[in-house]
Design a protein around this motif. Sequence first.
Motif, PDB file in Angstrom:
ATOM      1  N   LYS A  97       0.842  -1.204   0.000  1.00  0.00           N
ATOM      2  CA  LYS A  97       0.000   0.000   0.000  1.00  0.00           C
ATOM      3  C   LYS A  97       0.877   1.254   0.000  1.00  0.00           C
ATOM      4  CE  LYS A  97      -2.350   1.237   3.678  1.00  0.00           C
ATOM      5  NZ  LYS A  97      -3.277   1.179   4.789  1.00  0.00           N
ATOM      6  N   PRO A  98       0.709   2.129  -1.003  1.00  0.00           N
ATOM      7  CA  PRO A  98       1.517   3.359  -1.000  1.00  0.00           C
ATOM      8  C   PRO A  98       1.093   4.262   0.165  1.00  0.00           C
ATOM      9  CG  PRO A  98      -0.007   3.332  -2.876  1.00  0.00           C
ATOM     10  CD  PRO A  98      -0.187   2.031  -2.151  1.00  0.00           C
ATOM     11  N   PRO A  99       2.010   5.115   0.649  1.00  0.00           N
ATOM     12  CA  PRO A  99       1.664   5.977   1.787  1.00  0.00           C
ATOM     13  C   PRO A  99       0.718   7.106   1.370  1.00  0.00           C
ATOM     14  CG  PRO A  99       3.849   6.507   0.975  1.00  0.00           C
ATOM     15  CD  PRO A  99       3.380   5.312   0.200  1.00  0.00           C
ATOM     16  N   VAL A 100       0.043   7.679   2.348  1.00  0.00           N
ATOM     17  CA  VAL A 100      -0.768   8.878   2.112  1.00  0.00           C
ATOM     18  C   VAL A 100       0.223  10.047   2.062  1.00  0.00           C
ATOM     19  CG1 VAL A 100      -2.489  10.408   3.159  1.00  0.00           C
ATOM     20  CG2 VAL A 100      -2.770   7.924   3.303  1.00  0.00           C
ATOM     21  N   THR A 101       0.017  10.973   1.139  1.00  0.00           N
ATOM     22  CA  THR A 101       0.928  12.126   1.037  1.00  0.00           C
ATOM     23  C   THR A 101       0.130  13.420   1.078  1.00  0.00           C
ATOM     24  OG1 THR A 101       2.513  10.844  -0.246  1.00  0.00           O
ATOM     25  CG2 THR A 101       2.701  13.226  -0.409  1.00  0.00           C
ATOM     26  N   LEU A 102       0.564  14.343   1.927  1.00  0.00           N
ATOM     27  CA  LEU A 102      -0.036  15.672   1.988  1.00  0.00           C
ATOM     28  C   LEU A 102       1.065  16.703   1.771  1.00  0.00           C
ATOM     29  CD1 LEU A 102      -2.357  15.495   5.145  1.00  0.00           C
ATOM     30  CD2 LEU A 102      -3.045  15.277   2.783  1.00  0.00           C
ATOM     31  N   ARG A 103       0.715  17.800   1.093  1.00  0.00           N
ATOM     32  CA  ARG A 103       1.712  18.855   0.878  1.00  0.00           C
ATOM     33  C   ARG A 103       1.237  20.138   1.555  1.00  0.00           C
ATOM     34  NH1 ARG A 103       2.712  19.523  -5.234  1.00  0.00           N
ATOM     35  NH2 ARG A 103       0.468  19.152  -5.318  1.00  0.00           N
ATOM     36  N   LEU A 104       1.994  20.584   2.529  1.00  0.00           N
ATOM     37  CA  LEU A 104       1.672  21.846   3.187  1.00  0.00           C
ATOM     38  C   LEU A 104       2.418  22.961   2.458  1.00  0.00           C
ATOM     39  CD1 LEU A 104       2.179  21.048   6.994  1.00  0.00           C
ATOM     40  CD2 LEU A 104       0.300  20.404   5.526  1.00  0.00           C
ATOM     41  N   VAL A 105       1.848  24.160   2.547  1.00  0.00           N
ATOM     42  CA  VAL A 105       2.533  25.328   1.983  1.00  0.00           C
ATOM     43  C   VAL A 105       2.886  26.209   3.177  1.00  0.00           C
ATOM     44  CG1 VAL A 105       2.284  27.286   0.435  1.00  0.00           C
ATOM     45  CG2 VAL A 105       1.167  25.148  -0.120  1.00  0.00           C
ATOM     46  N   VAL A 106       4.190  26.417   3.389  1.00  0.00           N
ATOM     47  CA  VAL A 106       4.660  27.089   4.611  1.00  0.00           C
ATOM     48  C   VAL A 106       5.530  28.292   4.225  1.00  0.00           C
ATOM     49  CG1 VAL A 106       6.069  26.763   6.706  1.00  0.00           C
ATOM     50  CG2 VAL A 106       4.633  24.878   5.865  1.00  0.00           C
ATOM     51  N   PRO A 107       5.323  29.456   4.872  1.00  0.00           N
ATOM     52  CA  PRO A 107       6.208  30.596   4.594  1.00  0.00           C
ATOM     53  C   PRO A 107       7.677  30.185   4.755  1.00  0.00           C
ATOM     54  CG  PRO A 107       4.378  31.292   5.977  1.00  0.00           C
ATOM     55  CD  PRO A 107       4.291  29.786   5.870  1.00  0.00           C
ATOM     56  N   ALA A 108       8.496  30.584   3.790  1.00  0.00           N
ATOM     57  CA  ALA A 108       9.915  30.180   3.803  1.00  0.00           C
ATOM     58  C   ALA A 108      10.604  30.607   5.093  1.00  0.00           C
ATOM     59  CB  ALA A 108      10.628  30.781   2.591  1.00  0.00           C
ATOM     60  N   SER A 109      10.129  31.743   5.691  1.00  0.00           N
ATOM     61  CA  SER A 109      10.784  32.241   6.914  1.00  0.00           C
ATOM     62  C   SER A 109      10.568  31.299   8.102  1.00  0.00           C
ATOM     63  CB  SER A 109      10.272  33.641   7.253  1.00  0.00           C
ATOM     64  OG  SER A 109       8.864  33.609   7.454  1.00  0.00           O
ATOM     65  N   GLN A 110       9.588  30.365   7.993  1.00  0.00           N
ATOM     66  CA  GLN A 110       9.359  29.417   9.081  1.00  0.00           C
ATOM     67  C   GLN A 110      10.023  28.064   8.805  1.00  0.00           C
ATOM     68  OE1 GLN A 110       4.964  30.095   9.043  1.00  0.00           O
ATOM     69  NE2 GLN A 110       5.171  30.173  11.237  1.00  0.00           N
ATOM     70  N   CYS A 111      10.508  27.878   7.581  1.00  0.00           N
ATOM     71  CA  CYS A 111      11.066  26.570   7.222  1.00  0.00           C
ATOM     72  C   CYS A 111      12.350  26.249   7.992  1.00  0.00           C
ATOM     73  CB  CYS A 111      11.293  26.473   5.713  1.00  0.00           C
ATOM     74  SG  CYS A 111       9.723  26.286   4.839  1.00  0.00           S
ATOM     75  N   VAL A 167       5.687  24.090  16.023  1.00  0.00           N
ATOM     76  CA  VAL A 167       6.828  24.888  15.534  1.00  0.00           C
ATOM     77  C   VAL A 167       6.334  26.194  14.919  1.00  0.00           C
ATOM     78  CG1 VAL A 167       8.755  24.954  13.893  1.00  0.00           C
ATOM     79  CG2 VAL A 167       8.266  22.837  15.132  1.00  0.00           C
ATOM     80  N   MET A 168       5.240  26.118  14.127  1.00  0.00           N
ATOM     81  CA  MET A 168       4.739  27.323  13.462  1.00  0.00           C
ATOM     82  C   MET A 168       4.202  28.344  14.469  1.00  0.00           C
ATOM     83  SD  MET A 168       3.101  25.601  10.071  1.00  0.00           S
ATOM     84  CE  MET A 168       2.620  27.050   9.177  1.00  0.00           C
ATOM     85  N   LEU A 169       3.645  27.848  15.572  1.00  0.00           N
ATOM     86  CA  LEU A 169       3.155  28.776  16.600  1.00  0.00           C
ATOM     87  C   LEU A 169       4.309  29.389  17.382  1.00  0.00           C
ATOM     88  CD1 LEU A 169       0.094  26.740  17.874  1.00  0.00           C
ATOM     89  CD2 LEU A 169      -0.013  29.004  16.831  1.00  0.00           C
ATOM     90  N   GLU A 170       5.363  28.597  17.591  1.00  0.00           N
ATOM     91  CA  GLU A 170       6.506  29.103  18.359  1.00  0.00           C
ATOM     92  C   GLU A 170       7.389  30.037  17.531  1.00  0.00           C
ATOM     93  OE1 GLU A 170       8.453  25.652  19.922  1.00  0.00           O
ATOM     94  OE2 GLU A 170       7.079  25.496  21.624  1.00  0.00           O
ATOM     95  N   SER A 171       7.398  29.859  16.207  1.00  0.00           N
ATOM     96  CA  SER A 171       8.226  30.707  15.338  1.00  0.00           C
ATOM     97  C   SER A 171       7.356  31.333  14.263  1.00  0.00           C
ATOM     98  CB  SER A 171       9.313  29.879  14.654  1.00  0.00           C
ATOM     99  OG  SER A 171       9.881  28.964  15.548  1.00  0.00           O
ATOM    100  N   PRO A 172       6.666  32.431  14.578  1.00  0.00           N
ATOM    101  CA  PRO A 172       5.800  33.056  13.564  1.00  0.00           C
ATOM    102  C   PRO A 172       6.610  33.507  12.354  1.00  0.00           C
ATOM    103  CG  PRO A 172       5.519  34.073  15.733  1.00  0.00           C
ATOM    104  CD  PRO A 172       6.730  33.196  15.809  1.00  0.00           C
ATOM    105  N   PRO A 173       5.937  33.677  11.189  1.00  0.00           N
ATOM    106  CA  PRO A 173       6.692  34.103   9.991  1.00  0.00           C
ATOM    107  C   PRO A 173       7.313  35.482  10.200  1.00  0.00           C
ATOM    108  CG  PRO A 173       4.325  33.880   9.508  1.00  0.00           C
ATOM    109  CD  PRO A 173       4.522  33.474  10.935  1.00  0.00           C
ATOM    110  N   LYS A 174       8.486  35.694   9.602  1.00  0.00           N
ATOM    111  CA  LYS A 174       9.153  36.998   9.704  1.00  0.00           C
ATOM    112  C   LYS A 174       8.917  37.744   8.391  1.00  0.00           C
ATOM    113  CE  LYS A 174      12.814  34.750  12.343  1.00  0.00           C
ATOM    114  NZ  LYS A 174      12.294  33.388  12.087  1.00  0.00           N
ATOM    115  N   GLY A 175       8.656  39.037   8.521  1.00  0.00           N
ATOM    116  CA  GLY A 175       8.474  39.847   7.315  1.00  0.00           C
ATOM    117  C   GLY A 175       7.175  39.483   6.600  1.00  0.00           C
ATOM    118  N   ALA A 176       6.985  40.075   5.428  1.00  0.00           N
ATOM    119  CA  ALA A 176       5.746  39.822   4.678  1.00  0.00           C
ATOM    120  C   ALA A 176       5.871  38.507   3.915  1.00  0.00           C
ATOM    121  CB  ALA A 176       5.507  40.967   3.709  1.00  0.00           C
TER     122      ALA A 176
END
Length: 309
Positions: A97-111, A167-176
């Motif tokens: 069975k192949p895995p389930v895959t989801l793609r999130l879109v995350v501001p680069a400043s949080q990556c 992680v996203m809550l602890e490190s909000p995006p920086k800049g626009a």
Amino acid sequence: MEPIKVQSEGGLNVTLTIRLLMHGKEVGSIIGKKGETVKKMREESGARINISEGNCPERIVTITGPTDAIFKAFAMIAYKFEEDIINSMSNSPATSKPPVTLRLVVPASQCGSLIGKGGSKIKEMRESTGAQVQVAGDMLPNSTERAVTISGAPEAIIQCVKQICVVMLESPPKGATIPYRPKPASAPVIFSGGQAYTIQGQYAIPHPDLSKLHQLAMQQTPFTPLGQTTPAFPGLDASNQTSSHELSIPNDLIGCIIGRQGTKINEIRQMSGAQIKIANAMEGSSERQITITGTPANISLAQYLINAR
């Protein structure tokens, strides 16, 4: 300000927005017949689930709500995708069975925070959840966001999303942040005998709107007198002798043709197959010379694309 700690079951009611990137088929699966599936997901999770409009091959699904509502919505999506995989396998000889895959879109400043120092955070996530997590190296086109791909069993994905939310809550995006917007599908176009065709799969489908546009461009173009008396796009089997043509473009229009950091002119080069050189601005002149080199068909297509810009 103290960093927000999300309890392991997301008991803290912090409102968060997570964006997902999906293909048309996946979106169809989530919407369901007459929108029943997405309606049920909204009601049962308590999260707001919005799906971007447009006939794009990719769509953005935005999930907003308190953290626990987001986790419920994610769980429902992950199990729905797993169900789709099981259903598609009933008709195929594949056994694993192949895995389930989801793609999130995350501001680069949080990556950076998601990856951690020397990759420590992402490694910890993989090991503690059993999900595969990958952060794309490049930003998505025309945005400051990156794709984060999570794959594995639904349970692993849900645990992984919880950790990513922390992680996203602890490190909000920086800049626009410039959000990624999927572009409508642009099928490749070929011109033959004054007709435009879009390529879909193995077929060339006549495209009347583009043909009209192209004929108009040829009649009204201020750049026609290029010593070219034969009709443009003389079929794809035209003579393959290389020649070159020159155009003069007003200075105030040259920006539209070059595009930001040369993106448009590079697109025109790729689509037409012609070499295009833009001369430097001459003092006292209000125009710039453009030299197009290639076969007659390449040149015609490059001319058309420049006129269209």
